[in-house]
Design a protein around this motif. Structure first.
Motif, PDB file in Angstrom:
ATOM      1  N   HIS B  13       0.824  -1.216   0.000  1.00  0.00           N
ATOM      2  CA  HIS B  13       0.000   0.000   0.000  1.00  0.00           C
ATOM      3  C   HIS B  13       0.854   1.260   0.000  1.00  0.00           C
ATOM      4  N   ALA B  14       2.001   1.225   0.663  1.00  0.00           N
ATOM      5  CA  ALA B  14       2.898   2.384   0.636  1.00  0.00           C
ATOM      6  C   ALA B  14       3.568   2.484  -0.734  1.00  0.00           C
ATOM      7  N   GLY B  15       4.059   1.349  -1.234  1.00  0.00           N
ATOM      8  CA  GLY B  15       4.784   1.333  -2.509  1.00  0.00           C
ATOM      9  C   GLY B  15       3.924   1.800  -3.670  1.00  0.00           C
ATOM     10  N   CYS B  16       2.677   1.330  -3.728  1.00  0.00           N
ATOM     11  CA  CYS B  16       1.798   1.713  -4.844  1.00  0.00           C
ATOM     12  C   CYS B  16       1.555   3.218  -4.853  1.00  0.00           C
ATOM     13  N   GLU B  17       1.254   3.788  -3.657  1.00  0.00           N
ATOM     14  CA  GLU B  17       0.994   5.233  -3.608  1.00  0.00           C
ATOM     15  C   GLU B  17       2.259   6.017  -3.947  1.00  0.00           C
ATOM     16  N   ALA B  18       3.399   5.562  -3.436  1.00  0.00           N
ATOM     17  CA  ALA B  18       4.657   6.272  -3.693  1.00  0.00           C
ATOM     18  C   ALA B  18       4.967   6.285  -5.184  1.00  0.00           C
ATOM     19  N   ALA B  19       4.887   5.104  -5.803  1.00  0.00           N
ATOM     20  CA  ALA B  19       5.233   4.995  -7.223  1.00  0.00           C
ATOM     21  C   ALA B  19       4.260   5.794  -8.091  1.00  0.00           C
ATOM     22  N   HIS B  20       2.965   5.650  -7.794  1.00  0.00           N
ATOM     23  CA  HIS B  20       1.937   6.321  -8.602  1.00  0.00           C
ATOM     24  C   HIS B  20       2.055   7.835  -8.462  1.00  0.00           C
ATOM     25  N   ALA B  21       2.275   8.315  -7.226  1.00  0.00           N
ATOM     26  CA  ALA B  21       2.371   9.766  -7.009  1.00  0.00           C
ATOM     27  C   ALA B  21       3.579  10.337  -7.742  1.00  0.00           C
ATOM     28  N   ALA B  22       4.725   9.660  -7.625  1.00  0.00           N
ATOM     29  CA  ALA B  22       5.935  10.161  -8.299  1.00  0.00           C
ATOM     30  C   ALA B  22       5.714  10.187  -9.802  1.00  0.00           C
ATOM     31  N   ALA B  23       5.058   9.144 -10.328  1.00  0.00           N
ATOM     32  CA  ALA B  23       4.803   9.092 -11.773  1.00  0.00           C
ATOM     33  C   ALA B  23       3.850  10.203 -12.196  1.00  0.00           C
ATOM     34  N   ARG B  24       2.849  10.491 -11.362  1.00  0.00           N
ATOM     35  CA  ARG B  24       1.927  11.595 -11.677  1.00  0.00           C
ATOM     36  C   ARG B  24       2.687  12.917 -11.730  1.00  0.00           C
ATOM     37  N   ALA B  25       3.723  13.017 -10.918  1.00  0.00           N
ATOM     38  CA  ALA B  25       4.524  14.249 -10.900  1.00  0.00           C
ATOM     39  C   ALA B  25       5.491  14.298 -12.078  1.00  0.00           C
ATOM     40  N   ASN B  26       5.317  13.332 -13.022  1.00  0.00           N
ATOM     41  CA  ASN B  26       6.049  13.395 -14.284  1.00  0.00           C
ATOM     42  C   ASN B  26       7.540  13.086 -14.178  1.00  0.00           C
ATOM     43  N   VAL B  27       7.913  12.221 -13.259  1.00  0.00           N
ATOM     44  CA  VAL B  27       9.289  11.719 -13.278  1.00  0.00           C
ATOM     45  C   VAL B  27       9.196  10.227 -13.600  1.00  0.00           C
ATOM     46  N   SER B  28      10.292   9.626 -14.052  1.00  0.00           N
ATOM     47  CA  SER B  28      10.212   8.220 -14.452  1.00  0.00           C
ATOM     48  C   SER B  28      10.408   7.321 -13.231  1.00  0.00           C
ATOM     49  N   VAL B  29       9.533   6.327 -13.116  1.00  0.00           N
ATOM     50  CA  VAL B  29       9.501   5.517 -11.902  1.00  0.00           C
ATOM     51  C   VAL B  29       9.557   4.036 -12.236  1.00  0.00           C
ATOM     52  N   ALA B  30      10.354   3.274 -11.463  1.00  0.00           N
ATOM     53  CA  ALA B  30      10.303   1.811 -11.541  1.00  0.00           C
ATOM     54  C   ALA B  30       9.767   1.286 -10.221  1.00  0.00           C
ATOM     55  N   LEU B  31       8.738   0.447 -10.282  1.00  0.00           N
ATOM     56  CA  LEU B  31       8.235  -0.217  -9.090  1.00  0.00           C
ATOM     57  C   LEU B  31       8.802  -1.632  -9.092  1.00  0.00           C
ATOM     58  N   VAL B  32       9.691  -1.925  -8.157  1.00  0.00           N
ATOM     59  CA  VAL B  32      10.312  -3.248  -8.117  1.00  0.00           C
ATOM     60  C   VAL B  32       9.580  -4.118  -7.110  1.00  0.00           C
ATOM     61  N   THR B  33       9.077  -5.243  -7.554  1.00  0.00           N
ATOM     62  CA  THR B  33       8.329  -6.122  -6.660  1.00  0.00           C
ATOM     63  C   THR B  33       8.662  -7.561  -7.009  1.00  0.00           C
ATOM     64  N   MET B  34       8.490  -8.465  -6.026  1.00  0.00           N
ATOM     65  CA  MET B  34       8.757  -9.890  -6.252  1.00  0.00           C
ATOM     66  C   MET B  34       7.911 -10.432  -7.386  1.00  0.00           C
ATOM     67  N   LYS B  35       6.583 -10.209  -7.251  1.00  0.00           N
ATOM     68  CA  LYS B  35       5.671 -10.731  -8.263  1.00  0.00           C
ATOM     69  C   LYS B  35       4.639  -9.662  -8.595  1.00  0.00           C
ATOM     70  N   HIS B  36       4.402  -9.447  -9.872  1.00  0.00           N
ATOM     71  CA  HIS B  36       3.395  -8.481 -10.299  1.00  0.00           C
ATOM     72  C   HIS B  36       2.044  -8.813  -9.677  1.00  0.00           C
ATOM     73  N   GLU B  37       1.757 -10.113  -9.560  1.00  0.00           N
ATOM     74  CA  GLU B  37       0.424 -10.506  -9.092  1.00  0.00           C
ATOM     75  C   GLU B  37       0.206 -10.243  -7.598  1.00  0.00           C
ATOM     76  N   SER B  38       1.287  -9.916  -6.862  1.00  0.00           N
ATOM     77  CA  SER B  38       1.048  -9.614  -5.443  1.00  0.00           C
ATOM     78  C   SER B  38       0.981  -8.107  -5.161  1.00  0.00           C
ATOM     79  N   ILE B  39       1.006  -7.291  -6.227  1.00  0.00           N
ATOM     80  CA  ILE B  39       0.836  -5.839  -6.032  1.00  0.00           C
ATOM     81  C   ILE B  39      -0.555  -5.570  -5.449  1.00  0.00           C
ATOM     82  N   GLY B  40      -0.629  -4.743  -4.397  1.00  0.00           N
ATOM     83  CA  GLY B  40      -1.923  -4.359  -3.817  1.00  0.00           C
ATOM     84  C   GLY B  40      -2.540  -5.438  -2.948  1.00  0.00           C
ATOM     85  N   GLN B  41      -1.731  -6.374  -2.491  1.00  0.00           N
ATOM     86  CA  GLN B  41      -2.223  -7.450  -1.631  1.00  0.00           C
ATOM     87  C   GLN B  41      -2.672  -6.891  -0.275  1.00  0.00           C
ATOM     88  N   MET B  42      -3.867  -7.312   0.188  1.00  0.00           N
ATOM     89  CA  MET B  42      -4.293  -6.923   1.535  1.00  0.00           C
ATOM     90  C   MET B  42      -3.928  -8.060   2.472  1.00  0.00           C
TER      91      MET B  42
END
Lengths: 445, 624
Positions: B13-42
């Motif tokens: 939840h922290a990583g998604c907001e951080a990456a999305h916010a930085a990208a909205r601010a128009n800088v290039s962002v890489a979100l590094v995660t173990m598995k794409h399918e576990s993004i946003g896991q509750m």
């Protein structure tokens, strides 16, 4: 830069003196002159003003001087009120000012403002650091003196009560789905009213405690009929206690305030200590024992003919008296010299109350022994009073909000009430509250 | 060679907001995660919001973040809490479908321009003469970036306990996390241990609901995002599923007590600190032994509705004991466990090692957000994430970083608490932590933050227009109501007396009636002289402002009085040891926290007003 708030403080050293000075600095100075004097003051001119209380009784005849900023010590508008140096009068005037126009200044705040308004240079500022710190230490020491005994116990009880009520309300607000406690309008009403009653009583006691709280206390004790009251009367210079030769005449502890070489001292004359079955006398002895506890110095009076005997020594140990002088009275009958000697670090004075022998020497030593009190003891007490008063205001507001069924506003007023009390005693408002909630209620959906 | 402006490590939840916010601010962002399918896991309970937490979530939303929108899209049950207790303490909570939430989050991340997802493990951080250059992946490849945001939750030293079984568990492989852990140890980061737990999951078909109390959505189905709640957009929704409520009983408690020695919480295996507000059932039974029953919420996990999350039953007793105590509970007599409850111990970084911009004090351009800072909860993580993301982008763009103040946002309260006081238990938001609670409400996070977010480049112009329109409508309706006078002798006045026992003494306005605690906007709408308005949809917001106006004015005055001192900045290069007159204790504490402002310094325990005076003079002297 001009500071927002107007500040006030007694600037002269505490104690009875010919005159005392109260200083006020800030933008409300003009308002104060208007309300107290009714006309505009010419800067740097001394004006004679009569100060009255609400019932129009004359309190004091004072001189006021207005300094127009930036030509003043702090660089702001300033007022200097020169009153008679009676601590009670000065407190009264300061209270009047702080009730409406100003707040009590913090340690070193006048000097701080002077610095921030570029009235003093960097070299002078170097010294301020030490000054502020020094006055802070003595302020907290003074606060500690006031905070000993019943006063602090009462504040602690009040804090505990506020905390219990807040924990209940905050648990309801923060954990509505948990097994949170019952919170009823009626319970809140009762709890707030109980707080108001206790707080009002405490404020009254603070107002009444002016004299006793501030001055060093000397308690005179000894066996019956050794001349304790006679000594007290001589020190006071007037007839204070009833003096008679019947043992056990003084059954109450009698408080007298006396000025010895500019320092105020409270002298407590007590009932004689002896084994007795008389219930009234026993009460008197109980009071004596309490007076011993509040004393900064005990004068232990003995009949010189009998001397300081083992029974006397036992009384000293039994009552845990650490700081005492022995006074051998009635040397007119034994013919001893009116001198002072030290025996194993305890001072022994030879006197005669009937012939006025050795009394002046005793007075002189008492005066030297009483440490001059400073401004801070008094201001600490006034600061407490200010916090207690704002706490009371918040409680009345809380009562109003509770009548209107506005729980979140009750909670806000109680938070502010809690903050005021904690400002006196210390503590962490947020953490104490969470502790109380989690220890009283089972939270955890 | 791969090169980005910002690398965000972790897709929670922290990583998604951080990456999305930085990208909205128009800088290039890489979100590094173990598995794409576990993004946003509750990974804890399937719900977003609640008291204090919805306040944080709505602040993220006011900065155009994701959490509220995604929760609205995946809502199974929607409720307003504290509805009877005054708008400042009301909150929204949404039970969500885990699968939908995750899916929608992944879609939002994938659709965002400037943002690429990289699958893999980070094993090291590249420092070149103390300057951050990027990260090393576990396969040895390097990814370069100007800034790095670390949001890896409980990856450091995670250890799970169930009965006498315990095993290491972190979402990253042990080797990688050991290497990273060594990096931070080498650079002197201070680590602490915390503990948390979860309840067992139950097979839904094994529960008998016939005798249990059902709890569905509120009538007006509140939403979390301002887009849906205030700006009139309709979210795509899924079918609703209710929750149910049941209770433990004395038989349950007896089994738990009898087996207490088997719980690692009680036999000395676990000694790290767990949250007081989320005790295990073992703790509840031990500490509140006089209670005959503890409440259990049976929450649906997903839309497919196969598993149930029994909220209130966190435990780490052995699995067979878990089953036997569950089966004493009404409705669960024949239940089956699909996954046992457990306790997890993990490491966190002392957040006092961070600036209020969430940048580490030791390494410039390295930011920490979320559970690694000792917090718990999706909302707490998201709020830190968006601040870290914004500030990483600010650093790249060479503009000033930002963090809201305590009187501006719950996010500001949380970050100030974290970096000033540190943590002793997992930090969770409570409204009682905010001294400006009456100002920091659910209905106005957008008014507090959206315009700032737009300036910082993370809020779109379209979104700013929505806000401006809302404010315009509130002002218009407020003005209109102020102009409608009610005379004491009028017909309306007699209606008020009859209905609300309100006797008018002077002329009132329609607006001032809203000050009365029992008069709501809908009540005055029924009055004859109310007239016509096109802005009735913001009427309740006018009423809220009116209710708190006096209080907020008083607080404004207080804030103003203390603002001058509060906001005085303490220079970063200050050396407390050189300040004459400071006690050693004060020197030590101030040097440890390194507060940004005098206001922050004053909140450190043991820092007295006299010390603040001293600092103020020192700063003034050395700035001129």
């Amino acid at each position: 830069m001009t500071a927002k708030e107007t500040i006030a403080a007694i600037s002269t050293a505490h104690g009875k003196s010919a005159i005392g000075v109260i200083r006020v600095s800030g933008k409300n100075v003009l308002k104060i002159t208007k309300d107290f004097i009714g006309s505009e003051l010419k800067p740097r001119f001394a004006t004679n003003v009569k100060i009255r209380d609400k019932s129009n009784t004359l309190i004091d005849d004072v001189i006021v001087i207005y300094y127009k900023g930036p030509s003043s010590y702090t660089g702001e508008d300033m007022l200097e009120i020169q009153s008679h140096g009676n601590p009670i009068t000065m407190d009264f005037i300061l209270e009047q000012i702080c009730d409406v126009y100003a707040r009590l200044s913090k340690p070193g705040e006048f000097t701080e403002r002077a610095f921030l308004n570029n009235k003093i240079d960097l070299v002078q500022a170097e010294a301020i650091a030490d000054l502020i710190n020094a006055s802070h230490i003595s302020a907290s020491k003074a606060a500690m003196i006031t905070l000993q005994g019943n006063f602090s116990k009462n504040i602690k009880l009040l804090i505990e009560e506020v905390l219990t009520l807040r924990a209940n309300i905050e648990a309801c607000i923060n954990f509505p789905e948990d097994d949170s406690p019952e919170n009823s309008n009626k319970n809140n009403f009762n709890a707030i009213n109980s707080l108001i009653a206790k707080l009002s009583k405490l404020i009254k006691s603070v107002d009444n405690g002016i004299v006793v709280n501030k001055t060093p206390i000397i308690t005179i004790i000894g066996k019956p009929n050794v001349g304790k009251s006679s000594l007290a009367n001589l020190l006071l210079g007037e007839q204070g206690s009833i003096v008679s030769s019947t043992p056990g005449t003084t059954r109450d502890a009698l408080h007298h305030e006396v000025a010895l070489a500019k320092n105020n001292i409270t002298i407590i004359d007590t009932a004689g200590l002896r084994k007795t079955s008389d219930s009234i006398e026993l009460q008197g002895i109980e009071i004596t024992k309490k007076s011993i506890n509040t004393a900064s110095l005990v004068l232990y009076v003995v009949d010189d003919a009998l001397g300081f005997d083992t029974e006397d020594r036992a009384l000293i140990t039994e009552n845990k008296i650490n700081n005492y002088w022995v006074v051998n009275n009635k040397i007119d009958l034994t013919g001893a010299d009116p001198t002072m000697i030290k025996i194993s670090n305890v001072s022994h004075f030879n006197i005669s109350t009937t012939q006025n022998l050795g009394i002046d020497n005793l007075k002189k030593k008492l005066s030297e022994n009483s440490v001059p009190d400073d401004e801070t003891t008094g201001t600490a007490r006034l600061r407490h009073r200010e916090h207690l008063k704002s706490c009371l205001e918040n409680l009345y507001m809380a009562l109003d909000c509770n009548n209107n069924l506005q729980l979140e506003l009750v909670a806000e007023e109680l938070r502010l009430a809690h903050v005021s009390l904690v400002a006196i005693m210390g503590g962490d408002v947020n953490e104490d509250l969470l502790d109380k909630i989690f220890s009283d209620f089972c939270i955890g959906k | 060679m791969k090169k980005f402006d910002v690398i965000v490590i972790g897709g929670g939840h922290a990583g998604c907001e951080a990456a999305h916010a930085a990208a909205r601010a128009n800088v290039s962002v890489a979100l590094v995660t173990m598995k794409h399918e576990s993004i946003g896991q509750m990974s804890c309970n399937p719900a977003v919001g609640g008291i204090g937490k919805s306040h944080l979530a709505k602040e993220v939303d006011a900065l155009d973040g994701l959490i509220c929108k995604i929760a609205d899209y995946s809502a199974l049950q929607r409720r307003k809490l504290n509805a009877s207790k005054g708008p400042a303490v009301q909150a929204t909570r949404i039970q969500t479908c885990r699968d939908t939430y995750k899916l929608k989050m992944q879609q939002a991340i994938d659709a965002q321009k400037n943002l690429s997802v990289m699958e893999g493990m980070v094993s090291n951080i590249i420092l070149d003469n103390e300057v951050l250059r990027g990260v090393v992946m576990s396969d040895g490849s390097k990814v370069f970036a100007k800034t790095v945001v670390l949001t890896t939750g409980t990856f450091l030293g995670g250890k799970i306990h169930i009965g006498d079984k315990s095993f290491s568990a972190g979402r990253l492989g042990d080797n990688a996390s050991n290497a990273l852990e060594n990096f931070f140890k080498k650079h002197g980061f201070s680590l602490g241990r915390l503990k948390t737990g979860t309840p067992p999951r139950i097979l839904k078909s094994s529960i008998d609901y016939s005798l249990l109390e059902e709890q569905g959505s509120d009538k007006n189905k509140p939403c979390l995002s301002y887009m849906h709640d205030h700006y009139g957009q309709t979210p795509n929704i899924i079918s609703e599923i209710p929750c149910h409520i049941t209770y433990t009983n004395n038989e349950t408690h007896k089994i738990i007590k009898d087996n207490q020695a088997l719980s690692p919480l009680y036999n000395g295996v676990i000694d790290s600190v767990g949250p007081r507000y989320c005790p295990s059932i073992e703790d509840k039974v031990e500490r509140f032994y006089d209670k005959d029953a503890h409440q259990v919420f049976l929450e649906p996990e997903t839309l497919s509705d196969k598993e149930i999350y029994p909220n209130g039953l966190s435990t780490c007793l052995p699995e067979d004991v878990q089953l036997s105590f569950l089966r004493t509970i009404k409705g669960l007599e024949n239940c089956e466990i699909t996954q046992p409850g457990y306790a997890i111990e993990y490491s966190y970084f002392d957040p006092r090692g961070l600036t209020k911009y969430l940048e580490t004090k030791k390494i410039k351009n390295l930011f920490f957000a979320g559970q690694i800072n000792g917090t718990t909860g999706y909302e707490e993580a998201a709020a830190q994430g968006i601040i870290a993301g914004i500030n990483a982008s600010c650093s790249v763009r060479n503009i000033g970083m930002w963090c809201p103040n305590r009187d501006q946002a719950y996010t500001g309260v949380m970050i100030d608490d974290l970096v000033t006081l540190g943590v002793t238990e997992p930090y969770r938001m409570f409204t009682s932590r905010a001294e400006h609670r009456l100002r920091l409400r659910e209905d106005n996070a957008d008014e507090r933050l959206t315009a700032i977010g737009h300036k910082l480049g993370v809020v779109s112009s379209e979104r700013l227009l929505f806000l401006k329109n809302k404010i315009k409508k509130i002002k218009a309706e407020s003005k209109r109501l102020e102009e409608i006078k009610i005379l004491p002798s009028s017909k309306v006045s007699s209606i008020l007396e009859k209905k609300f026992n309100l006797k008018l003494k002077n002329v009132q306005t329609m607006k001032s009636l809203l000050k009365m605690s029992d008069i709501e906007y809908k009540d005055i709408q029924e009055l004859e002289s109310f007239g016509k308005t096109i802005n009735s949809d913001v009427g309740h917001l006018v009423a809220i402002q009116e209710r708190y106006e006096g209080y907020l004015k008083r607080q404004d005055q207080e804030v103003l009085n203390s603002l001058k001192t509060q906001n005085i900045k303490i220079p970063e290069q200050i050396i407390y040891n050189e300040i004459k007159g400071l006690s050693n204790e004060a020197k030590e504490k101030l040097s440890e926290v390194m507060p940004h402002t005098l206001g922050q310094a004053s909140r450190i325990s043991g820092v007295t007003p006299a010390i603040i005076s001293l600092l103020r003079i020192y700063i003034k002297k050395h700035s001129s």
